[in-house]
Design a protein around this motif. Structure first.
Motif, mmCIF file in Angstrom:
data_model
loop_
_atom_site.group_PDB
_atom_site.id
_atom_site.type_symbol
_atom_site.label_atom_id
_atom_site.label_comp_id
_atom_site.label_asym_id
_atom_site.label_seq_id
_atom_site.Cartn_x
_atom_site.Cartn_y
_atom_site.Cartn_z
ATOM 1 N N HIS A 99 42.317 42.998 41.051
ATOM 2 C CA HIS A 99 40.923 43.431 41.110
ATOM 3 C C HIS A 99 40.031 42.489 40.319
ATOM 4 N N CYS A 104 36.560 48.958 39.442
ATOM 5 C CA CYS A 104 36.772 49.113 40.881
ATOM 6 C C CYS A 104 36.974 50.584 41.241
ATOM 7 N N THR A 106 38.538 51.948 43.566
ATOM 8 C CA THR A 106 39.858 52.371 44.061
ATOM 9 C C THR A 106 40.798 52.688 42.892
ATOM 10 N N CYS A 136 42.579 43.140 46.259
ATOM 11 C CA CYS A 136 41.950 44.426 46.563
ATOM 12 C C CYS A 136 40.839 44.215 47.599
ATOM 13 N N CYS A 139 37.344 44.872 46.092
ATOM 14 C CA CYS A 139 36.843 43.855 45.170
ATOM 15 C C CYS A 139 36.578 42.521 45.871
HETATM 16 ZN ZN LIG Z 1 39.427 46.525 43.381
#
Ligand SMILES: [Zn+2]
Length: 271
Positions: A99, A104, A106, A136, A139
């Motif tokens: 990331h 982030c 998630t 990710c 990201c």
């Molecule tokens: Zn991420």
């Protein structure tokens, strides 16, 4: 390693130090929280006098925390001064995604991150390139599909530490090793293949002391053997000189007392 001048340090160097300070800070915070809870329990249980014994440790934890914060301040300021730089984190638990930020969406508050400080300040395309399918999607939304299909080449801080340790060991081994000046194994007639400098030095002294002994005993009788031992000594001397970038004469002079000691110890009284 503490950074003397943040303005000349690389993003990786600064982030590596920040990561180290972050871990030290977290440990001290854990200690402080644990001790504070214990003090509270003791006070509640009417044992306040025992709580005072914990004060020095609480004070030490507080000082560590303050020290980490003070050390991080100029490094954070340098990050701001340069307008920031790219950073990447690897999630330690499920998925092992990379990331660009710990914020982030998630990820969760409980997510454990490993800071990939080796990638700090690197081009985002390069980070995505290395992360491959571990990048990710939240990201790095612009990562090309072909990159996303590749396996990850990201190394965790533990892997990097292991590799550095391995390199350090190889270096230490190389420092102890010896070869012929051309890099091939150092082969001698009397001592076989010599692999370490320690053995080389010992064999050199042995060869010359023994050659001297044979010379005294009967030069005519041992002519060939004497020549072989002297030849071995020359080979070893040349190898040592090549390894250290010194002259053969220089090393011969350095080793002369060793030869003398060997002679005195083992042969003089027999000659
Ligand atoms: Zn991420």
């Amino acid at each position: 390693m503490p950074i003397d001048d943040p303005t000349t340090a690389t993003p990786s160097e600064i982030d590596e130090e920040l990561a180290r300070l972050g871990i030290e800070h977290a440990k001290a915070t854990d200690t402080l929280n644990g001790l504070t809870a214990r003090v509270q329990r003791l006070v509640n249980d009417g044992m306040a006098e025992y709580a005072t014994e914990l004060r020095p440790r609480i004070e030490q934890a507080r000082q560590t925390i303050a020290g980490c914060e003070a050390a991080a301040r100029p490094l954070d300021a340098e990050f701001e001064r340069r307008g920031g730089w790219t950073r990447a984190w690897l999630v330690d638990n499920s998925g092992r995604h990379v990331h660009r930020t710990m914020a982030c969406r998630t990820c969760f508050p409980s997510t454990r991150f490993a800071w990939l400080t080796q990638l700090s300040g690197h081009d985002e395309t390069e980070i995505v390139e290395q992360a491959g399918k571990a990048a990710c999607t939240e990201c790095y939304p612009s990562a090309p599909v072909d990159v996303r299909n590749r396996p990850s080449r990201i190394k965790t801080p533990e892997q990097l530490a292991r590799e550095a340790e391995k390199a350090e060991r190889a270096k230490a081994k190389a420092a102890k090793a010896i070869t012929a000046p051309d890099g091939t194994p150092l082969r001698t007639k009397g001592y076989g293949q010599i692999d370490t400098e320690f053995t080389a030095r010992r064999s050199y002294a042995d060869a010359l002391a023994y050659a001297r002994y044979l010379t005294r005993a009967s030069i005519a009788h041992h002519r060939d053997t004497i020549a072989e031992y002297r030849e071995d000594a020359q080979l070893i001397l040349a190898a040592l000189a090549a390894k250290h970038g010194r002259t053969v004469d220089d090393l011969r002079a350095e080793l002369a007392p060793k030869v003398e000691a060997k002679w005195n110890r083992e042969h003089r009284n027999w000659g």
